[in-house]
Scaffold this motif. Structure first.
Motif, short mmCIF file in Angstrom:
data_model
loop_
_atom_site.label_atom_id
_atom_site.label_comp_id
_atom_site.label_asym_id
_atom_site.label_seq_id
_atom_site.Cartn_x
_atom_site.Cartn_y
_atom_site.Cartn_z
N ASN A 177 -153.43 62.23 -44.54
CA ASN A 177 -152.91 60.89 -44.33
C ASN A 177 -153.00 60.08 -45.62
O ASN A 177 -153.94 60.24 -46.41
CB ASN A 177 -153.73 60.16 -43.25
CG ASN A 177 -153.46 60.71 -41.86
OD1 ASN A 177 -152.43 61.35 -41.64
ND2 ASN A 177 -154.37 60.46 -40.95
N LYS A 283 -147.62 59.97 -36.53
CA LYS A 283 -148.45 58.91 -37.09
C LYS A 283 -149.69 59.43 -37.80
O LYS A 283 -150.24 58.76 -38.66
CB LYS A 283 -148.91 57.96 -35.97
CG LYS A 283 -147.80 57.29 -35.20
CD LYS A 283 -147.27 56.07 -35.91
CE LYS A 283 -148.21 54.91 -35.84
NZ LYS A 283 -147.62 53.68 -36.41
N ASP A 284 -150.14 60.63 -37.44
CA ASP A 284 -151.38 61.19 -37.99
C ASP A 284 -151.11 62.61 -38.44
O ASP A 284 -150.76 63.48 -37.62
CB ASP A 284 -152.48 61.17 -36.92
CG ASP A 284 -153.84 61.56 -37.47
OD1 ASP A 284 -153.90 62.16 -38.57
OD2 ASP A 284 -154.86 61.27 -36.80
N ARG A 286 -153.08 64.89 -39.29
CA ARG A 286 -154.03 65.87 -38.75
C ARG A 286 -153.60 66.35 -37.37
O ARG A 286 -154.04 67.41 -36.92
CB ARG A 286 -155.44 65.26 -38.69
CG ARG A 286 -156.06 65.01 -40.06
CD ARG A 286 -157.26 64.11 -39.98
NE ARG A 286 -156.89 62.78 -39.50
CZ ARG A 286 -157.72 61.75 -39.48
NH1 ARG A 286 -158.97 61.90 -39.88
NH2 ARG A 286 -157.32 60.56 -39.04
N ARG A 288 -150.16 66.31 -36.38
CA ARG A 288 -148.70 66.25 -36.39
C ARG A 288 -148.06 67.35 -35.56
O ARG A 288 -146.91 67.21 -35.15
CB ARG A 288 -148.18 66.32 -37.83
CG ARG A 288 -148.31 67.69 -38.51
CD ARG A 288 -147.92 67.57 -39.97
NE ARG A 288 -147.88 68.88 -40.61
CZ ARG A 288 -146.77 69.57 -40.79
NH1 ARG A 288 -145.62 69.10 -40.37
NH2 ARG A 288 -146.79 70.74 -41.40
#
Length: 395
Positions: A177, A283-284, A286, A288
């Motif tokens: 991120n 959004k993340d 880790r 996805r």
């Protein structure tokens, strides 16, 4: 003694006027700084007096360093998932080095569809490991399938990118991120982003309206305190951030932009994607693979009065933009260009920010394709490019 500093600032096109220079001389004459003061203290004093706009801080720092410090001015996870291919097939044991002439003689298979069809055939037929060949899945050769070798168009399976020629990558890739707490270097970006503003007074009246209070008091004959809502920037920004792959070299710049945007825009939403916009964003990084947001949902959730900003180097295989299934990481039912056109239709005020210097754009076909789809609304991720982009979005 300080005259060379003044002339160096003017030569570097830092807008320092004679009046400001005289103010600095007056401060020195009145001993604002004591004798034996460190050069860092003079730096802060001279910058406070001479520089009117934060966007000139960097150039001032370069000139100051050159004049007073003798510094040269510088220009402005997991293991890969390879889908069941035996791991020993993908270990690079002996790398083959090819001359430019030898590379030019290697021909591509003849298009994306042919490449995918041939890969399917190889997976069905191959039963052993291959090294240094030109046909089978292996390493260190000129085959379009495998890693550690060279082919003008191929599918990289395992290994690491060396020539940036793969049109598809068969592995599970993890990205980090962006850090939105980065502050160093964001000051000038914030100045550029402030061009995208539209103020309105909304919300609870919790700010003293001095003019209305004076007028009401004069009319009533007693203290008539008037309150008003605070002026806020009502611009709403949707940020799409390309992450991973060729964007790894631009992470610091993107972090600075991300951090500045989060501090400047009260209404900001962001999503990540890889290379080109497709049917899903996240959004993340880790999560996805597990927690994707359908792009259709984003298109329907945010109305057309939002500003959409896409950040990416637009450097990829042209197939990723023009072909279904062209994505380097997964099989996309619709081409990336289709989704970018939908973005433009939903948010007419949208722009693409490219961290690659503009003079190199013509060397990458995919940049031209995306620039065309974005209707020429692509800007370099520089201070000047940011200012032009913000002016375009503010219209």
């Amino acid at each position: 003694m300080l005259l060379p500093f003044f002339t160096a600032l003017r030569d570097a096109r830092v807008p320092v006027s004679l009046k400001e220079w005289l103010f600095l001389m007056e401060a020195m004459d009145k001993r604002v700084l004591d004798a034996g003061t460190r050069v860092e203290d003079f730096y802060h004093l001279s910058r406070a007096i001479l520089i009117k706009d934060e966007k000139h801080y960097d150039r001032f720092d370069q000139v100051f360093g050159k004049v007073f410090k003798g510094l040269e001015t510088v220009g402005a996870g997991e293991e890969p998932d390879v889908g069941g291919v035996p791991e020993d097939w993908l270990k690079l044991l002996n790398e083959k080095y090819l001359t430019d002439e030898q590379k030019a003689e290697i021909e591509a298979l003849g298009g994306f569809d042919k490449l995918m069809e041939t890969l399917k055939q190889r997976l069905e037929e191959q039963h052993d490991r291959h090294q240094g060949g030109n046909k089978w899945i292996g390493t260190g050769g000129t085959s379009p399938f495998g890693n550690g070798g060279y082919n003008p168009e191929g599918v990289r399976i395992g290994g690491k990118s060396q020539h940036g020629r793969a049109v598809k990558v068969w592995e599970k890739r993890e990205y980090r991120n962006l850090d939105d707490s980065v502050e160093l270097g964001t000051r000038n970006i914030k100045v550029a982003l402030r061009r995208l503003r539209r103020f309105a007074r909304q919300g609870t009246p919790d700010e003293l309206d001095m003019d209305a209070t004076i007028d009401g008091t004069a009319r009533q004959g007693w203290l008539d305190i008037q309150m008003r809502p605070e002026r806020r920037n009502t611009i709403k920004v949707l940020l799409f951030l390309d992450i991973g792959g060729s964007m790894d070299g631009h992470v610091k710049l993107c972090e600075e932009l991300f951090s500045a945007a989060k501090s400047e825009f009260r209404h900001l939403e962001f999503f990540y994607f890889h290379n080109c916009l497709y049917e899903g964003v996240w959004k993340d990084n880790r999560r996805r693979h597990e927690a994707r947001t359908p792009t259709w949902e984003v298109l329907n959730r945010y109305p057309g009065d939002w500003r959409a900003v896409v950040v990416g180097d637009a450097t990829m295989s042209p197939y990723e933009v023009t072909m279904p299934g062209g994505s380097v990481e997964h099989w996309n039912e619709e081409a990336g260009a289709v989704w970018l056109k939908r973005l433009r239709q939903q948010w007419s005020k949208s722009a693409w920010l490219n961290p690659v210097p503009e003079r190199y754009w013509s060397y990458t076909p995919s940049v031209g394709l995306i620039r065309e789809v974005m209707e020429d609304q692509m800007f370099p991720l520089t201070l000047d490019g940011l200012e032009r982009a913000m002016r375009s979005l503010a219209r």
